[in-house]
Write an enzyme that holds these catalytic residues in place. Structure first.
Site: not given
Ligand code: NAG
Ligand code: NAG
Ligand code: NAG
Ligand code: NAG
Ligand code: NAG
Ligand code: NAG
Ligand code: NAG
Ligand code: NAG
Ligand code: NAG
Length: 818
Positions: A512, A514-519, A533, A630
């Protein structure tokens, strides 16, 4: 001596045959049945014996389908007197009475026949009837029946049973619901034929009628959906001066079916499918709102296909105009103009009607419709007439006196009824209407798919979702409990261990991004699978904050929250290590045309319950009081058994124990899930999570996103509006995700829809809290009536922290290609 020896040998032989008992269909007085022994009917259809439920030692004696698993119990002897352990015996006594004795020999249950008998035997027949007979050795067909279980039905009505009521004494035989699915004691609901006026089948709770299946129309009960599966059954209804008796039979003896009343007061018919090895739900009642007894009050007609649901009959007007609304129709309608009686009242014809309550009716089989009309005209208190029997163009006469109650449009089974109106009302033809029955919501369930098998093939995926990608994952901001110290041991892993597990953070391990780093997916030395993460180096969080927050989230331990296994910090590297979730997130299933099939109703219901428990824990049971802020389907991860785990606490807030709600200037969250008060005023509380939960529930049931909503031929712009409209029209079941091949539990489904609507109420105080939600899910609380939810999605709260939909979609589909 010798004689004694012979007896002894006989005895020994007798005991050595004990194991064969399990294949017997009958026993005699010297053959007690222990917990480990059963009777099996001759052709093997049914089995009788002691049984207990999963979590209990308590033993019941009952009858179940022999070859069908899990066991479905069709009759239980000691319904409200279980034996504490497996020490009981079932036996027939010399005089032909049946006994269940506990380990100490005390009588737990017995029959009370007083006939004298020679050779009593108790036999389980292939119909599931347990009969006590006096065996006539000289004539095998001459056995006389002393007692039979079919005379004492439980919750299940099987072919060959008779539902009877005595018109003279008022005595009747009823089906009674179980108290719960694991407690066969008589519960609140029962079904029987009521004999006031023209006999009709009704469902009652205590003395109150909850639903009316109706009178017999010559072919079937008027309120029974009439579909093609009926071709497998034949019915018999006999009404005499003394007695009314109803039964059904199988046209093909290999058909397996059952009809029963659930603990929540629904009647359901199932057919067993040998092919799929499942029970297919064929029909359920009450199937819609119009089946709730007298929902529209007096002198009104109920139609699930119109809005509003209830309409006064022609010539009638709401008793209290201002109160006549979907909130409560029960005041009903009154005549606008009093009847002229002799001065030529007329009759208004309604077509396709389920005849109203016949408890204040009069009938005669040999009077025709023309005569019937005359009879009604002549008596001023007669309010309506109809044919008694619909066969051959109709025959017989049925008259009503007083208010018309519980009348509805009925699709497949309706007939004509003529309602008396004042002459002046009848003249007004511009307004006169004929009513035609439309399709009733009947659930037809087809064949099914082997869910597990396909799931396994479809999901051998190394996937994990992007769910943990936000840097804010640990951003719990202290409320009043700022000083609360967490003493928990969260393992700090050596960076090199994690690097090894993830193949040196190999790009091929990324599951995965996202804009904040990979998983990354990783495998530890001991074989444990993990999701790692990796926070981006640009994250502004300092090491102390990071550690502190990792501790915080680690302190949240619950089966339905994703579990943090540890963390790792070195220089600029900040890693969070989570348990690996092979099935990724819920949205990947429920919104995907193909994968949605792999989640059947049972699983969906379990997922809803799991999310509710996880949320309750956050709100109430954990040491901190946490608002998630959320909650959405893409934040619900699924483990290998499809258990839901709430993840992504990036936006979560701790609030003080006694702090009801809090405000924020920065509204973050996800469009479509945010409560109105949060989206518009930034004020949030546990009730804003409840709102999101409601949206999630409706999405799970409806199989559609609240926002990107589209249903062919529907004008609604979102799921809440659609759900509300269906609910309001009494057709909630149409909300359902494509359910072909699924055996549904309709009462659970209806409950979920209602709970979903209750959770998305506009005002926070109108929403239940999670503990109440859980009670409602378990069927332990009355469900209040929802009001109209806010329909307009609140667009104010879009935020960078929410991955736009395209990222979501990518994470669901692109992973499959790997
Ligand atoms: C069943 O249990 C009873 C009592 O414990 C025992 O006497 C009997 O032999 C058992 N029968 C079988 C078939 O195992
Ligand atoms: C079963 O319960 C009875 C009391 O109901 C007790 O006397 C007996 O010892 C129990 N037997 C076993 C095997 O637990
Ligand atoms: C048998 O009679 C007793 C006493 O009259 C009663 O308590 C019991 O419920 C009866 N049992 C059945 C199965 O009818
Ligand atoms: C047994 O059957 C025979 C023949 O039908 C009949 O004559 C006799 O009375 C029966 N015996 C009993 C005890 O019912
Ligand atoms: C149904 O049909 C079967 C076979 O024709 C017959 O034996 C049975 O008596 C019928 N049952 C009812 C309730 O009409
Ligand atoms: C009864 O049903 C079985 C299985 O569905 C079928 O094979 C058989 O042909 C049927 N018999 C009749 C008489 O319809
Ligand atoms: C509906 O109104 C009637 C009479 O006004 C009242 O008795 C009843 O309790 C109300 N029902 C509900 C569910 O509010
Ligand atoms: C039904 O009507 C017929 C014809 O009018 C009459 O002969 C008969 O007695 C009536 N039966 C009952 C039960 O009222
Ligand atoms: C009208 O019918 C009612 C109910 O059957 C009956 O009590 C009443 O006597 C009848 N009145 C007349 C005038 O026949």
């Amino acid at each position: 001596m010798e004689i004694n020896m012979v007896t002894l040998v006989c005895f020994l032989q007798f005991f050595s045959f004990v194991p064969i008992f399990s294949a017997l269909d009958s026993i005699t007085p010297n053959q007690p049945l222990h917990y480990n022994e059963t009777l099996i009917s001759k052709a093997g259809s049914f089995e009788a014996g002691f049984f207990s439920f999963d979590n209990s030692q308590r033993q019941y004696f009952g009858i179940w389908f022999n070859r069908i698993s899990p066991r479905i119990f069709v009759w239980v002897a000691n319904r409200d007197t279980p034996i504490e352990n497996s020490s009981g015996v079932f036996r027939i006594a010399e005089k032909g009475n049946l006994f269940i004795l506990d380990g100490k020999g005390a009588i737990i249950w017995s029959t009370n026949s007083s006939d004298t008998v020679q050779n009593p035997v108790v036999q389980l027949l292939d119909s599931a009837n347990l009969v006590v007979k006096d065996r006539n050795n000289s004539n095998p067909d001459g056995d006389s029946v002393l007692w039979q279980s079919f005379d004492y039905p439980g919750d299940t009505f099987l072919p060959g049973m008779k539902l009877k009521s005595n018109l003279v004494t008022g005595e009747y035989r009823a089906l009674t619901s179980w108290r719960s699915s694991e407690d066969p004691a008589p519960g609140g609901f029962s079904l029987h034929i009521d004999t006031h006026g023209l006999p009709q089948e009704i469902i009652t709770k205590g003395k109150i009628i909850t639903s009316r299946i109706g009178p017999w129309n010559g072919i079937h009960f008027v309120g029974v959906p009439w579909g093609k599966r009926q071709q497998f059954l034949n019915f018999s209804f006999v009404l005499t001066e003394q007695e009314v008796s109803y039964e059904y039979g199988l046209l093909n003896s290999s058909t397996v079916t059952r009809y029963f009343i659930t603990p929540t007061g629904l009647v359901q018919r199932f057919f067993w499918s040998d092919q799929t090895q499942r029970w297919d739900l064929y029909a359920v009642g009450p199937a819609d709102q119009c089946e709730t007894y007298a929902i529209c009050g007096a002198n009104a007609n109920c139609d699930v296909n119109t809005s509003p649901l209830c309409e006064c009959l022609k010539g009638f007007t709401p008793k209290f105009q201002e109160k006549w609304s979907p909130d409560n129709w029960s005041d009903g309608c009154i005549r606008r103009i009093n009847l002229g009686c002799d001065n030529g009242d007329g009759f208004m014809k309604y077509e396709g009607i389920k005849l109203p309550d016949t408890s204040s009716s009069w009938f005669n089989k040999s009077i025709n419709l023309e005569e019937c009309k005359k009879l009604c005209s002549r008596n001023c208190s007669c309010t309506a007439y109809a044919n008694l029997d619909i066969r051959n163009g109709g025959s017989g006469c049925l008259l009503w006196f007083g208010d018309i109650v519980d009348m509805r449009i009925h699709a497949t089974a309706g007939q004509d009824i003529y309602i008396r109106v004042a002459a002046s009302e009848l003249g007004d033809t511009s307004n006169s209407r004929h009513f035609n029955g439309k399709r009733l919501a009947v659930i037809l369930v087809g064949s099914s798919i082997s869910i597990i098998g396909i799931m396994v093939i479809g999901f051998i995926i190394r996937a994990w979702s992007k769910k943990l990608e936000k840097p804010g994952i640990l951003k719990l901001i202290f409320g009043k409990d700022k000083k609360e110290k967490q003493d928990i041991n969260l393992p700090a892993f050596d960076l090199s261990i994690i690097a090894n597990a993830t193949n040196q953070f190999s790009a091929t391990n990324i599951i995965g991004e996202g804009g904040f780093g990979p998983v990354y997916k990783g495998v530890m030395d001991n074989g444990q699978e993990i999701a790692v993460k990796r926070l981006s180096q640009h994250s502004r969080q300092g090491p102390e904050e990071f550690k502190n927050e990792a501790m915080l989230i680690a302190n949240l331990q619950h089966r339905n929250l994703v579990k943090l296994i540890g963390f790792s910090i070195k220089d600029d590297e900040r890693l969070l290590i989570y348990e690996y979730m092979p099935n990724r997130s819920l949205d990947c299933f429920i919104f995907d045309q193909d994968r949605t099939k792999f989640l059947n109703w049972d699983q969906r219901f379990q997922i809803i319950c799991g999310i509710a428990r996880g949320l309750l824990y956050l709100h109430q049971d954990s040491r901190l009081r946490i608002i998630h802020r959320d909650l959405k389907t893409s934040n619900i991860l699924l483990d290998k058994n499809m258990n839901p785990k709430i993840s992504d606490f990036g936006l979560a807030r701790i609030i003080g124990r006694d702090e009801a709600q809090t405000k924020t200037k920065k509204v973050v969250g996800t469009y479509g899930y945010m409560s109105p008060e949060y989206a518009m005023h930034g004020s949030f509380s546990v009730k804003s999570d409840v709102f999101s939960f409601g949206v999630v529930v409706l999405e799970i049931v409806g199989g559609r996103r609240n926002t990107e909503f589209s249903v062919p031929h529907d004008h609604n712009t979102n799921l809440l509006a659609f759900a509300w409209e269906l609910w309001n029209k009494g057709r909630p079941l149409e909300l359902l995700y494509a359910s072909e091949g699924d055996s549904l539990t309709v009462d659970e489904l209806l409950r979920c829809i209602q709970i979903g609507l209750l959770c998305v109420q506009e005002r926070p105080e109108d929403r239940p809290d999670m503990s109440y939600v859980i009670l409602m899910l378990n069927g332990e609380r009355q469900l209040p009536k929802p009001r109209e939810p806010p329909f307009h999605p609140h667009k104010f709260g879009s935020s960078g922290s929410c991955p736009p939909k395209s990222i979501n979609e990518m994470s669901c589909t692109s992973l499959e290609a790997r």
